[in-house]
Design an enzyme around this catalytic site. Structure first.
Site, PDB file in Angstrom:
ATOM      1  N   ASP A 105       0.807  -1.031   0.010  1.00 38.19           N
ATOM      2  CA  ASP A 105      -0.059   0.052   0.074  1.00 38.19           C
ATOM      3  C   ASP A 105       1.017   1.221   0.015  1.00 38.19           C
ATOM      4  OD1 ASP A 105      -2.410   1.605   0.284  1.00 38.19           O
ATOM      5  OD2 ASP A 105      -3.166  -0.048   1.350  1.00 38.19           O
ATOM      6  N   ASP A 211      -3.089   4.706  -2.341  1.00 34.21           N
ATOM      7  CA  ASP A 211      -4.256   5.303  -1.647  1.00 34.21           C
ATOM      8  C   ASP A 211      -4.344   6.766  -1.945  1.00 34.21           C
ATOM      9  OD1 ASP A 211      -5.595   5.344   1.105  1.00 34.21           O
ATOM     10  OD2 ASP A 211      -4.293   7.108   1.752  1.00 34.21           O
ATOM     11  N   GLU A 269      -6.433   4.357  -5.958  1.00 31.42           N
ATOM     12  CA  GLU A 269      -7.629   4.723  -5.066  1.00 31.42           C
ATOM     13  C   GLU A 269      -7.931   6.044  -5.593  1.00 31.42           C
ATOM     14  OE1 GLU A 269      -9.768   4.773  -0.784  1.00 31.42           O
ATOM     15  OE2 GLU A 269      -7.804   5.514  -0.930  1.00 31.42           O
ATOM     16  N   HIS A 344     -11.328  -2.665   3.281  1.00 31.03           N
ATOM     17  CA  HIS A 344     -11.304  -2.162   4.670  1.00 31.03           C
ATOM     18  C   HIS A 344     -12.170  -0.828   5.202  1.00 31.03           C
ATOM     19  CE1 HIS A 344      -8.453   0.323   2.470  1.00 31.03           C
ATOM     20  NE2 HIS A 344      -8.381   1.169   3.673  1.00 31.03           N
ATOM     21  N   ASP A 345     -12.648  -0.092   3.878  1.00 31.88           N
ATOM     22  CA  ASP A 345     -13.290   1.295   4.195  1.00 31.88           C
ATOM     23  C   ASP A 345     -14.876   1.062   4.035  1.00 31.88           C
ATOM     24  OD1 ASP A 345     -11.083   2.885   4.799  1.00 31.88           O
ATOM     25  OD2 ASP A 345     -10.954   3.323   2.757  1.00 31.88           O
TER      26      ASP A 345
END
Length: 584
Positions: A105, A211, A269, A344-345
Site C-alpha cells: 500500500d 491510497d 484509489e 477495509h473502508d
C-alpha cells in the site's frame, strides 16, 4: 483468433485474484492482540489453496495508528506491531515460493505528523523541508479572530487545517490532524516518493495499491469551497483537490521514473469521483499511468451524499446500471476495471447487498460471489469475504467502534443535538442503527479462523472485539464443508481462471428494468457465459432469452443450489437469492 482488441490483450495482473489483507486483524502469531507479518506467513497455504495470486497488504509501515496505519512515520520500516523488515523479507520469500505475488500500500498524499519530514517542516519557516508540506498564514475576520486559510472541511469532520503555535501558520490535512498533506508541487517531494517506491521494488515487492492518489494535486490558490451546507462553516472542497490540475503530470512522471522499469501491478484509489472520463484518464494504456483504479460509484450506492456512514435504500436497477456502465466503458481503448465489493473502508457486502440473516447469509454470499467472478476486470477479494463474514450486531455500543471516522461523526452529531436540545441526554439510537449497517469498523473485526476464544485470531486480548458469530462462521468449519461459502468461493475462483470469457469477454445486460433479477451475458469469440442472479428472498421466474433457440449448448458451471438442471431453457425459475452461471 485474430489480433486481440485492447480489452482482450492478456496480462498476468488482469487475470490475477488479489486478496486484501488488513494485517492488524488477520492473524496474530505472538499473541499480543495485533495481527502481524509472521501471522500472514503462517496462512500462506490457506491463501494459495483458496486460489489467491496476489496478496495486497494494507499499510504495515511504522505508524502511530491515528488512522490505522495510513499515517506513516517511516516509509522504510515495519511497525513493531507487525514485525521487522526481516519478517517482511521472510514473508515475501514465502509468498513467492507459493507462486504468489505481494503488493504494498503506497500512501503518499500525506504522512504522519511524526514523520521526520514533517517534524523538520514544522520546526521552522526556514527549514529546508518547510515546503514539503502545505503551509499557509491564518486569515482574520472583522473582529480580528484568527481563522484557517480557507473553509475546507476535513474528510473526517472539522477544519482541514491545523494551527502550529511555533511557526504561527496552518498546515493542510485533508484527513485527520495527524496526517499532514505533502506538497506534490515541490519536485523534491516527488523524488522522495520515487525513492520510497524503488526501496520496496528493489526489496522484491510486485506492485502498489495507491491510497487516494487522485488528490495529490490541489487547485492553485486553495480557494474557499462553495457553501453547500449553510449550517456549517467548513464545507466539502473535493472539487478543489480531487483530480487536480497536475495530477496526471505527476502520475505520468511516476510511471516514467519508476513503474515503466518493472512488470508491476498498480491500482489507484480514486474517491470523490464518479465521472467516468475523469477516471479513465488514469487507466487508458495510451496515457501510461496506472493499470486500473478503484472507483466508488457502486460502493456509494447505499449512502447519501453527505455521509458514507448513513444508510440509504437502493434499487437493483441502480446497481445493474453502475456495473453495466463500467463493464462496457471504453473497452475498445483498453480501459480495465478493478472488480470489488468489499474492502477495509466499507461494511460487509453480504450485509449491504445480500441478506445476512441466519437463513440467507450463506446463500446470498454465494450469489454475490458469482456476481464478482463473472465480471471483466482484476478481481479483488477482501479478507473474510470468502467466508461470508457479516456486520457485527446492533447490540454493540459506540465503544466497540474503533474507527476515527465513526468516532468523529458520532461526536459531531452528538454535539449538534446537545446544542439544539440544550440537554446532555440526547437519543443517538438512530445513528447506531446506521453505523450497524455502514461503519467501516465491520470490515476490521478479526479474521475468524476457528471456534476457540477470539476465533483463533489470538490467545491474547484482541485489539478489536471478534464478531459474535465466530463459532458458526469460521475457516475451520468452512474448509471442511463442501457446501460452505469458502468452498463455493474456491470453486468460483477456479472456474474464473478456467474460462477467459469471464475475464476478457464482452458484457451485455439482460432484463435491465427488472428490480429483482440481475442477468447478463459474457462473450469472447465462440465462448459465451450467462449469469442469472436473484437479489430477493421471493422466487422469481424470468424469460432470459426470447426463445429456446438461444439456449443450446449452455451448461451449468456454478450454482448456489444443489438441485439445478445442468441444461438451460429460455424461461428460468430462481429460488431465493439463487445464482447461476452457465457456460458454452
Amino acid at each position: 483468433m485474430g489480433s486481440l482488441s485492447p480489452a482482450q490483450t492478456r496480462a498476468w495482473w488482469k487475470s490475477a485474484v488479489i486478496y486484501q489483507i488488513y494485517p492488524i486483524s488477520f492473524f496474530d502469531s505472538n499473541n499480543d492482540g495485533f495481527g502481524d507479518l509472521n501471522g500472514i506467513y503462517e496462512k500462506l497455504g490457506y491463501l494459495k489453496d483458496l486460489g489467491v495470486d496476489v496478496l495486497w497488504l494494507s499499510p504495515i509501515y511504522r505508524s502511530p495508528l491515528a488512522d490505522m496505519g495510513y499515517d506513516i512515520s517511516d516509509y522504510r520500516d515495519i511497525d513493531p506491531r507487525y514485525g521487522t523488515l526481516e519478517d517482511w523479507d521472510r514473508l515475501l520469500k514465502g509468498v513467492h515460493d507459493h507462486g504468489m505475488k505481494l503488493m504494498m500500500d503506497l500512501v503518499v498524499n500525506h504522512t504522519s505528523n511524526e514523520h521526520d519530514w514533517f517534524v523538520n517542516s514544522r520546526s521552522s519557516k526556514d527549514d529546508p523541508k518547510r515546503d514539503w508540506y502545505i503551509w499557509r498564514p491564518p486569515k482574520f475576520d472583522a473582529e480580528g479572530k484568527r481563522l484557517p486559510p480557507n473553509n475546507w472541511k476535513s474528510v473526517f469532520q472539522g477544519s482541514a487545517w491545523d494551527f502550529d503555535e511555533k511557526t504561527e501558520e496552518y498546515y493542510l490535512h485533508l484527513y485527520v490532524t495527524e496526517q499532514p498533506d505533502l506538497n506534490w508541487e515541490n519536485p523534491t517531494v516527488r523524488d522522495a516518493v520515487w525513492d520510497v517506491m524503488r526501496f520496496w521494488i528493489d526489496r522484491g515487492c510486485d506492485g502498489f495499491r495507491m491510497d487516494v492518489i487522485n488528490i495529490i494535486s490541489k487547485v492553485e490558490g486553495l480557494p474557499d469551497a462553495p457553501v453547500v451546507d449553510p449550517d456549517q462553516y467548513y464545507q466539502d472542497a473535493s472539487m478543489y483537490f480531487a483530480n487536480g490540475p497536475r495530477v496526471h503530470e505527476y502520475i505520468k512522471q511516476m510511471n516514467t521514473e519508476v513503474l515503466s522499469h518493472h512488470d508491476l501491478i498498480t491500482v489507484g484509489e480514486t474517491p470523490f469521483t464518479h465521472d467516468a472520463s475523469q477516471l479513465a484518464a488514469y487507466v487508458l494504456p495510451k496515457n501510461k499511468e496506472l493499470n486500473m483504479v478503484f472507483h466508488f460509484e457502486l460502493m456509494d450506492l447505499d449512502s447519501p451524499d453527505y455521509s458514507a456512514l448513513i444508510h440509504k435504500d437502493w434499487k437493483l436497477t441502480e446497481l445493474k446500471a453502475v456495473i453495466q456502465r463500467w463493464q462496457r466503458y471504453k473497452r475498445d481503448e483498453g480501459f480495465w476495471n478493478a472488480v470489488f465489493i468489499e474492502n477495509h473502508d466499507h461494511s460487509r457486502s453480504v450485509s449491504r447487498f445480500g441478506n445476512d440473516s441466519d437463513k440467507w447469509r450463506v446463500t446470498s454470499a454465494k450469489m454475490l460471489s458469482i456476481l464478482e467472478i463473472a465480471q471483466t476486470g482484476t478481481l479483488y477479494v477482501y479478507q473474510g469475504q470468502e467466508l461470508g463474514m457479516k456486520n457485527f450486531p446492533r447490540s454493540w455500543g459506540i465503544d466497540e467502534y474503533k474507527d476515527v471516522a465513526s468516532q468523529n461523526y458520532w461526536n459531531l452529531i452528538k454535539g449538534q443535538r446537545k446544542k439544539a436540545s440544550g440537554s446532555d441526554d440526547v437519543d443517538m439510537s438512530d445513528l447506531l442503527d446506521n453505523f450497524q449497517r455502514k461503519a467501516r469498523d465491520h470490515a476490521r473485526t478479526p479474521m475468524q479462523w476457528d471456534s476457540t476464544p477470539h476465533a483463533g485470531f489470538t490467545t491474547g486480548t484482541p485489539w478489536m472485539r471478534v464478531n459474535d458469530d465466530y463459532e458458526a462462521c469460521n475457516v475451520s468449519v468452512q474448509t471442511g464443508d463442501e457446501d460452505s461459502v469458502w468452498s463455493f468461493w474456491k470453486r468460483a475462483l477456479a472456474a474464473r481462471k478456467q474460462h477467459d470469457v469471464l475475464i476478457y469477454g464482452d458484457f451485455e445486460m439482460l432484463l435491465p428494468s427488472d428490480e429483482q433479477v440481475f442477468a447478463f451475458t459474457r462473450t469472447l469469440g465462440e465462448a459465451s457465459a450467462l449469469v442469472v442472479l436473484n437479489f430477493q428472498e421471493a422466487e422469481k421466474t424470468v424469460s432470459v432469452f426470447d426463445n429456446d433457440d438461444f439456449v443450446g449448448g449452455y451448461r451449468l458451471l456454478l450454482s448456489n443450489y444443489g438441485d439445478v438442471p445442468k441444461g438451460l431453457t429460455s424461461v428460468v425459475t430462481l429460488k431465493g437469492y439463487e445464482g447461476r452461471l452457465y457456460i458454452k
